[in-house]
Scaffold this motif. Structure first.
Motif, PDB file in Angstrom:
ATOM      1  N   PRO A 245       3.240  42.979  -8.327  1.00 46.48           N
ATOM      2  CA  PRO A 245       2.244  42.947  -9.568  1.00 46.48           C
ATOM      3  C   PRO A 245       0.937  42.596  -9.453  1.00 46.48           C
ATOM      4  N   THR A 246      -0.035  43.051 -10.035  1.00 45.82           N
ATOM      5  CA  THR A 246      -1.394  42.547  -9.957  1.00 45.82           C
ATOM      6  C   THR A 246      -1.763  42.480 -11.369  1.00 45.82           C
TER       7      THR A 246
ATOM      8  N   THR B 294       0.966  -1.117  -0.100  1.00 48.42           N
ATOM      9  CA  THR B 294       0.110   0.033   0.125  1.00 48.42           C
ATOM     10  C   THR B 294       1.048   1.283   0.031  1.00 48.42           C
ATOM     11  N   VAL B 295       0.761   2.215  -1.150  1.00 45.23           N
ATOM     12  CA  VAL B 295       1.495   3.288  -1.027  1.00 45.23           C
ATOM     13  C   VAL B 295       0.608   4.521  -1.329  1.00 45.23           C
ATOM     14  N   ASP B 296       0.794   5.418  -0.533  1.00 44.09           N
ATOM     15  CA  ASP B 296      -0.216   6.794  -0.385  1.00 44.09           C
ATOM     16  C   ASP B 296       0.740   7.925  -0.352  1.00 44.09           C
ATOM     17  N   LYS B 297       0.558   9.025  -1.234  1.00 37.16           N
ATOM     18  CA  LYS B 297       1.311  10.179  -1.198  1.00 37.16           C
ATOM     19  C   LYS B 297       0.454  11.359  -1.668  1.00 37.16           C
ATOM     20  N   SER B 298       0.355  12.567  -0.996  1.00 32.27           N
ATOM     21  CA  SER B 298      -0.380  13.728  -0.907  1.00 32.27           C
ATOM     22  C   SER B 298       0.700  14.862  -1.168  1.00 32.27           C
ATOM     23  N   ASN B 299       0.366  15.902  -1.981  1.00 37.77           N
ATOM     24  CA  ASN B 299       1.259  16.771  -2.151  1.00 37.77           C
ATOM     25  C   ASN B 299       0.530  18.307  -2.324  1.00 37.77           C
ATOM     26  N   SER B 300       1.255  19.263  -1.857  1.00 35.35           N
ATOM     27  CA  SER B 300       0.504  20.619  -2.055  1.00 35.35           C
ATOM     28  C   SER B 300       1.458  21.737  -2.012  1.00 35.35           C
ATOM     29  N   GLN B 301       1.461  22.380  -2.990  1.00 32.48           N
ATOM     30  CA  GLN B 301       2.311  23.678  -3.214  1.00 32.48           C
ATOM     31  C   GLN B 301       1.777  24.897  -3.463  1.00 32.48           C
ATOM     32  N   THR B 302       2.173  26.035  -3.000  1.00 31.63           N
ATOM     33  CA  THR B 302       1.696  27.333  -3.177  1.00 31.63           C
ATOM     34  C   THR B 302       2.665  28.305  -3.540  1.00 31.63           C
ATOM     35  N   LEU B 303       2.870  29.081  -4.636  1.00 34.35           N
ATOM     36  CA  LEU B 303       3.895  30.188  -4.748  1.00 34.35           C
ATOM     37  C   LEU B 303       3.249  31.482  -4.423  1.00 34.35           C
ATOM     38  N   GLY B 304       3.708  32.317  -3.459  1.00 35.98           N
ATOM     39  CA  GLY B 304       3.577  33.511  -3.061  1.00 35.98           C
ATOM     40  C   GLY B 304       3.605  34.620  -4.034  1.00 35.98           C
ATOM     41  N   SER B 305       2.722  35.586  -3.666  1.00 39.04           N
ATOM     42  CA  SER B 305       3.053  36.820  -4.901  1.00 39.04           C
ATOM     43  C   SER B 305       4.286  37.492  -4.916  1.00 39.04           C
ATOM     44  N   PRO B 306       4.945  37.393  -6.021  1.00 37.83           N
ATOM     45  CA  PRO B 306       6.337  37.954  -6.165  1.00 37.83           C
ATOM     46  C   PRO B 306       6.574  39.337  -6.099  1.00 37.83           C
ATOM     47  N   THR B 307       7.663  40.021  -5.823  1.00 39.25           N
ATOM     48  CA  THR B 307       7.516  41.511  -5.961  1.00 39.25           C
ATOM     49  C   THR B 307       8.647  41.955  -6.894  1.00 39.25           C
ATOM     50  N   VAL B 308       8.244  42.837  -7.786  1.00 41.81           N
ATOM     51  CA  VAL B 308       9.415  43.538  -8.654  1.00 41.81           C
ATOM     52  C   VAL B 308       9.860  45.030  -8.422  1.00 41.81           C
ATOM     53  N   LEU B 309      11.011  45.357  -8.004  1.00 40.37           N
ATOM     54  CA  LEU B 309      11.225  46.721  -7.410  1.00 40.37           C
ATOM     55  C   LEU B 309      10.418  47.170  -6.346  1.00 40.37           C
ATOM     56  N   GLY B 310      10.423  46.066  -5.333  1.00 46.12           N
ATOM     57  CA  GLY B 310       9.527  46.345  -4.216  1.00 46.12           C
ATOM     58  C   GLY B 310       7.811  46.647  -4.665  1.00 46.12           C
ATOM     59  N   ILE B 311       7.457  46.312  -5.787  1.00 42.94           N
ATOM     60  CA  ILE B 311       6.062  46.378  -6.026  1.00 42.94           C
ATOM     61  C   ILE B 311       5.560  45.290  -6.256  1.00 42.94           C
TER      62      ILE B 311
END
Length: 224
Positions: free
Chosen positions: A105-106, A86-103
């Protein structure tokens, strides 16, 4: 047209994989004749020959090339095996909002962020195997070789021709002289390097055998 040629080629290839049925009188199991014996020299008029003589205390057990001995088949095997994985594997990934020159982007007034979501992989496998075999009977074989340490190499086959086919038994192996009983028999469990084959050919055997096309559909070459 190409598909028809491919089907014909595959049929010929699969047909060539079908093994030919065994036949009697195999040279490997053929009985051997003892070496030619020279006529004794009639020096004193005696016809005594040391090559064929038996002592008054001999018991008639096989001990020379060409002698026959009866193998008593008493084979019984049983095995059982089971496994479960029996093999069971779960995965969850989230990439946060990046910043460009301190701002940050939206997009349409919403912050830019990436989420891969949740992924789950599961595998459940279980297998079980039970096997039991039994073989009883007798077969008389010949001594093919007497080794320097006294061991004897024996081989032989027995064919039974029935009304719906043939059945055969083939036996080969090495035995010790001390394992031979006074009735010139030895048990198959006392054979070293034993090779015992029991099978048959004919209509009854073919009815219990799977055809080559069925083997193809359940074999590893079938991709589905």
């Amino acid at each position: 047209m190409k598909q028809l040629l491919l089907i014909c080629a595959a049929t010929l290839m699969l047909g060539g994989c079908v093994s030919a049925p065994p036949k009697p009188d195999s040279p490997h199991f053929a009985p051997v004749r003892p070496p030619a014996m020279q006529a004794p020299r009639e020096v004193t008029g005696s016809i005594f020959n040391a090559a064929t003589s038996n002592s008054l205390y001999s018991d008639g057990r096989a001990h020379r090339v060409g002698d026959i001995i009866t193998i008593v088949l008493q084979e019984s095997t049983s095995s059982s095996k089971s496994n479960k994985t029996t093999v069971d594997k779960s995965n969850s990934q989230t990439l946060g909002s990046p910043t460009v020159l301190g701002i940050q982007p939206t997009v349409f007034g919403k912050p830019l962020s990436v989420s891969s979501g949740d992924t789950t992989t599961a595998f459940d496998g279980e297998g079980k195997s039970d096997m039991s075999n039994s073989l009883d009977g007798n077969i008389t074989v010949t001594v093919h070789e007497v080794m320097p340490n006294g061991l004897m190499v024996v081989k032989g086959e027995k064919w039974l021709t029935l009304n719906q086919g043939d059945e055969y038994i083939r036996v080969s192996g090495m035995i010790r002289p001390q394992d031979i009983s006074t009735s010139n028999t030895v048990y198959s469990t006392q054979l070293a390097d034993a090779r015992i084959t029991y099978s048959g050919s004919g209509a009854l055997n073919d009815s219990n055998s799977m055809g080559w096309l069925s083997k193809f559909f359940i074999g590893p070459l079938w991709p589905f």
